[in-house]
Enzyme design. Structure first.
Site, mmCIF file in Angstrom:
data_model
loop_
_atom_site.group_PDB
_atom_site.id
_atom_site.type_symbol
_atom_site.label_atom_id
_atom_site.label_comp_id
_atom_site.label_asym_id
_atom_site.label_seq_id
_atom_site.Cartn_x
_atom_site.Cartn_y
_atom_site.Cartn_z
ATOM 1 N N HIS A 1 0.900 -1.241 -0.052
ATOM 2 C CA HIS A 1 0.023 0.029 0.143
ATOM 3 C C HIS A 1 0.866 1.496 -0.043
ATOM 4 O O HIS A 1 1.675 1.684 0.869
ATOM 5 C CB HIS A 1 -0.954 -0.181 1.278
ATOM 6 C CG HIS A 1 -1.921 1.173 1.457
ATOM 7 N ND1 HIS A 1 -1.753 1.773 2.515
ATOM 8 C CD2 HIS A 1 -2.846 1.510 0.676
ATOM 9 C CE1 HIS A 1 -2.843 2.977 2.294
ATOM 10 N NE2 HIS A 1 -3.420 2.541 1.267
ATOM 11 N N HIS B 1 -0.739 10.916 -1.974
ATOM 12 C CA HIS B 1 -1.890 10.458 -1.488
ATOM 13 C C HIS B 1 -2.670 11.679 -1.100
ATOM 14 O O HIS B 1 -3.960 11.454 -1.545
ATOM 15 C CB HIS B 1 -1.730 9.543 -0.049
ATOM 16 C CG HIS B 1 -3.148 9.096 0.422
ATOM 17 N ND1 HIS B 1 -3.743 10.068 1.304
ATOM 18 C CD2 HIS B 1 -3.778 8.168 0.338
ATOM 19 C CE1 HIS B 1 -4.927 9.402 1.616
ATOM 20 N NE2 HIS B 1 -4.971 8.361 0.937
HETATM 21 O O1 G3P Z 1 -5.954 0.767 -2.199
HETATM 22 C C1 G3P Z 1 -6.779 0.997 -1.051
HETATM 23 C C2 G3P Z 1 -6.616 2.264 -0.219
HETATM 24 O O2 G3P Z 1 -5.285 2.755 -0.661
HETATM 25 C C3 G3P Z 1 -7.640 3.373 -0.229
HETATM 26 O O3 G3P Z 1 -7.419 4.210 0.766
HETATM 27 O O4 G3P Z 1 -6.851 6.546 1.579
HETATM 28 O O5 G3P Z 1 -5.173 4.640 1.335
HETATM 29 O O6 G3P Z 1 -6.073 5.759 -0.778
HETATM 30 P P1 G3P Z 1 -6.267 5.314 0.804
HETATM 31 CA CA CA Z 2 -4.651 4.632 -2.135
#
Ligand code: G3P
Ligand code: CA
Length: 293
Positions: A42, A84
């Site tokens: 992630h 992000h």
């Molecule tokens: O890939 C799932 C996740 O990234 C969604 O949440 O806020 O980390 O982009 P966020």
């Molecule tokens: Ca994400």
């Protein structure tokens, strides 16, 4: 492909241990597993390196993780970058470099300006000077590492036309060629954006981020191959309901859930039948799944 010192050392150690411990080697590389749950790093391996940087991509690669997730947004002068938050403050030194530019929205800064920022020091001094990558730089690194990309269009409602622009860039970089397409999934929380991606390139695998009501799943399945919910919102019945609907390419909808950072929870959601787990600690999750299988 460049060989980084850490990767070279890992490779040498793995090579040596292969003579002695074949099972451990399979686990150490992470390329061989005995279950079918995909582990996705992630924002890269973001527990170990600053999120959404090339260092985080490399950290995942060094752990033997094939899949990385990122977040794509657009600068004031129309360049695609990987970050992000919709502002630059949390993960760069923008407030020091440009103190008069609050609230430091990405869309208020040119790529030239963003390239002046340090996106590593906030995470640790050893990452000082790490840059905010352009999408092109990011994809090049993922390619060099022979990894795969779960690409999130982040807040696409702020960036009109970003769906077409991103697909154009992916095509230019060869990511939409027949032999590479299996290495790419495009996802978003924004259903309209995913509808647009599917309309523009019906051949691209797509995911919708969220937990739609079961009754609405057929509607999402018209443009999605995956439903990707927070792990806090699912149970075995929900996963089974999603998997019972065919997605945009005629195969059962897949479920990649996020963000699971501890082993027992990963084993639990894998037991619900999810296809993938998105995690900041991909080594922990991969090893927990391996041990449980
Ligand atoms: O890939 C799932 C996740 O990234 C969604 O949440 O806020 O980390 O982009 P966020
Ligand atoms: Ca994400």
């Amino acid at each position: 492909m460049q060989i980084r010192p850490a990767a070279a050392l890992t490779g040498a150690l793995i090579g040596m241990s292969a003579l002695l411990l074949p099972t451990a080697t399979a686990q150490a590389t992470g390329r061989t597993t005995h279950h079918h749950t995909v582990t996705v790093a992630h924002r890269g391996a973001s527990a170990y390196a600053p999120e959404n940087t090339l260092a985080a991509v490399d950290a995942a690669d060094d752990l033997g993780i094939d899949w990385v997730e990122n977040d794509v947004q657009r600068t004031r002068d129309g360049e695609l970058i990987v970050m992000h938050d919709t502002t630059l403050s949390r993960t760069t030194d923008v407030e020091q470099v440009f103190p008069d530019r609050a609230p430091w929205k990405i869309s208020d800064f040119t790529l030239d300006e963003i390239e002046k920022l340090d996106a590593g020091s906030w995470f640790g001094p050893e990452f000082q000077g790490e840059a905010v990558p352009t999408l092109e730089e990011y994809m090049d690194r993922v390619s060099d590492n022979h990894q795969k990309l779960l690409l999130e269009l982040k807040a696409p409602e702020l960036y009109p036309g970003i769906e077409r622009q991103t697909l154009r860039e992916l095509r230019r970089e060869g990511w939409l060629d027949h032999r590479h397409k299996r290495r790419l999934i495009v996802q978003s929380f924004n259903a309209d954006a995913m509808r647009t991606v599917h309309r523009l390139r019906p051949d691209v695998k797509t995911g919708f981020l969220g937990t739609p009501a079961v009754a609405d799943l057929p509607e999402y399945a018209e443009f999605s191959d995956q439903i990707n919910p927070s792990y806090t919102t699912i149970d075995a019945d929900y996963v089974s309901a999603v998997r019972s609907v065919d997605g945009a390419h005629g195969k059962p909808l897949e479920v990649y859930t996020w963000t699971v950072n501890d082993g027992p929870k990963a084993v639990s959601v894998a037991g619900m039948g999810v296809n993938g787990i998105i995690t900041n600690k991909p080594d922990v999750i991969r090893d927990a799944l391996d041990d449980a299988s």
